[in-house]
Structures are given as C-alpha cells and as structure tokens.
Design an enzyme around this catalytic site. Structure first.
Site, PDB file in Angstrom:
ATOM      1  CG  HIS A   1      -1.683  -5.395  -3.345  1.00  0.00           C
ATOM      2  ND1 HIS A   1      -0.390  -5.246  -2.911  1.00  0.00           N
ATOM      3  CD2 HIS A   1      -1.924  -6.736  -3.323  1.00  0.00           C
ATOM      4  CE1 HIS A   1       0.124  -6.436  -2.642  1.00  0.00           C
ATOM      5  NE2 HIS A   1      -0.793  -7.358  -2.876  1.00  0.00           N
TER       6      HIS A   1
ATOM      7  CG  ASP B   1       0.673  -2.047  -2.202  1.00  0.00           C
ATOM      8  OD1 ASP B   1      -0.468  -2.010  -1.707  1.00  0.00           O
ATOM      9  OD2 ASP B   1       1.164  -3.083  -2.692  1.00  0.00           O
TER      10      ASP B   1
ATOM     11  CB  SER C   1       0.338  -9.396  -0.710  1.00  0.00           C
ATOM     12  OG  SER C   1       0.816  -9.618  -1.991  1.00  0.00           O
ATOM     13  N   GLY C   2       1.504  -7.888   1.938  1.00  0.00           N
ATOM     14  CA  GLY C   2       1.090  -7.183   3.150  1.00  0.00           C
ATOM     15  C   GLY C   2       1.883  -7.575   4.379  1.00  0.00           C
TER      16      GLY C   2
END
Length: 294
Positions: free
Chosen positions: A80, A129, A234-235
C-alpha cells in the site's frame, strides 16, 4: 639441514590457491545479528545501530513508509506504500540512519531500481499487502546496515511472544514525530488470530466497521490500546528473537486508527508469502526453526 627455498612457480601456485579459496564461496552474510549491542505510540528512542535493517522509504525527499533490508539489494515493505510502482525516479531509500533529520555519517541514500508489489494485493486492509523494493546497486554492510532474517514456513510465532516494532511514524494520530525524528521502538506481544478477530468485531457502535483478520495477517499489540504503530510506520518490520537471531515476523500493514482500544496493529505474516519472496529473490536464504518462549 637447510630447507630448500620455494621456487617462484610454487609461490605462484600457493598465491592462486589462496586467492581461489577466498573468492570461491562468498562467506554467507549472517542476518539478524546487530553488531552494536549485545516514537511509536508509547514507544521509546532506538539506539544507534540497534535495528540496522530498518530503512526509510522516501518520495521526493520525504519519509512516507518504513521497510527492512533483507539482502544487499532488496528491501521488504508494504504494497500500500506504492500506488504507482513505475515512477521509481521519485523514490529513494535511506539506510543506516537513527534519525531522519541529519542522518549522520553512517547513513546512505540509494535510488530505487524497481518495485514488485504482490499481485494478490487488492487495497487497504486486504491480504498480501507486501512489496519488494530492488535498490539500484547493492549496499555495503556495516555495523549500521545489516539484513534481518526472513523466516521459512517452519518458523512459528507463538501467542504472547514478545517482539519489537520500529519506525519513524507519528507518536499519535494527531502529531508528527518531533525533530530530529529519532527511530522509535516498541515491544509488542503477538495476539492470536481468534482473539484479534474478536477485538476487531467489538465497539462497532462507535462507527468502526468490523474487519476480518485474514490467514496471512498477524496481530500484535495491546487490547487496551495506548501503544501501537502509527501513520508513517507502514511497511516497517515486526521482528522477534528466534534462536539468537532477529527474524521478521510481520510487515506493518493496517489498524483502525492508532493505539485505540480493541484495535491492535495488524501485520502481514512474512511466512505466508515465502513462495512469492523466494520467486522474486531465488538466492535469498531463509531462517528455519521453531520460535518458542519469549
């Protein structure tokens, strides 16, 4: 008795044998072992070199996602983070940094060659994701830049196992991490999937939609909230100590807000995407073994 002097030919042969010995098999790089040591919401400052696989993925010079170094040339992150995987010229990766402002002498920036998003990914809070980012050139490992271990499917991350999540994300839903934006670390226990599904189906009267925790997701954090990964994390990696090596259990994926009650952080399980990672990076060595205890 005097030993005969070695002939030039013998010396040359010895030199060639030694050279072949050092060049033949490249010594395997040990993943998941930091050299320097033997604000998440509610987190604390990381130390220099404490999480040497943590990277900052930046667009037009601004941090927007975390990631983890898994080989000299590949970073694991969330799908994402990349709405457009073809515009690689916009992105750069910062490695070896403890803080985002004036990262210091141990840090390096590198450009991005390509981004491979998992083809099964279908949008926020969906399965798969995960994305792999290939760096333009291999990086040279140092005390501050080292890969984390990738688990093979034999590694299990037990409920209540204490793991760590790291990132430069916001310390709360309202605030940005204050300058110089020091990497934050937070210890979080693994939450089993049935319990996590139960948590995500409560408090729906507050306007929350119930969300299903899919098979390739992993929850970690606290039912009471207060501590969690947040926007900008995120990530990034969720890592656990397995047989004295740091192994990445999950990729920070989504959550309902940050650190809210009954809404722990949700991660994509790395082991669920073993085949996909192996297909993209065939020579990557995976860590095996069982993760027990705390």
């Amino acid at each position: 008795m005097k030993h005969p002097e070695p002939t030039p030919l013998l010396l040359l042969l010895l030199f060639l044998l030694l050279r072949l010995g050092t060049q033949g098999a490249k010594a395997p790089v040990v993943c998941g072992h930091r050299k320097m040591l033997n604000r998440m919401v509610g987190g604390q400052d990381a130390m220099e070199g404490e999480w040497p696989w943590q990277v900052s993925i930046q667009r037009n010079g601004s941090h927007f996602c975390g990631g983890s170094l898994i080989t000299e040339q590949w970073v694991l992150t969330a799908a994402h983070c990349f709405s457009n995987t073809s515009e690689t010229s916009l992105y750069q990766v910062l490695l070896g940094a403890r803080q985002l402002l004036q990262p210091g002498p141990h840090a390096i920036y590198t450009r991005v060659k390509r981004v491979e998003s998992n083809p099964l990914y279908q949008g926020m809070a969906s399965s798969a994701d995960v994305a792999l980012v290939e760096l333009e050139a291999p990086v040279i490992f140092s005390n501050y830049i080292l890969p984390v271990c990738m688990p093979d499917p034999s590694v299990t991350f037990e409920t209540d196992m204490n793991c760590w999540v790291t990132g430069w994300g916001s310390p709360s839903e309202q605030d940005r991490l204050p300058n110089p934006r020091i990497l934050q670390k937070l210890a979080v226990p693994i939450i089993d999937t049935p319990k996590c599904n139960l948590l995500y189906s409560t408090d729906t009267e507050s306007g929350f939609q119930p969300k299903a925790i899919k098979d390739d997701m992993l929850c970690a954090g606290f039912a009471e909230g207060k501590k969690d990964a947040c926007k900008g994390d995120s990530g990034g990696p969720l890592v656990c100590l397995v047989n004295q090596a740091w192994v990445q259990a999950g990729v920070i994926s989504w959550g309902e807000g940050c650190a809210r009650r009954n809404r722990p952080g949700v991660y994509i399980r790395v082991t669920s995407h073993y085949n996909w990672i192996h297909r993209i990076i065939p020579d990557l060595r995976f860590q095996s073994g069982r993760a027990g205890g705390h």
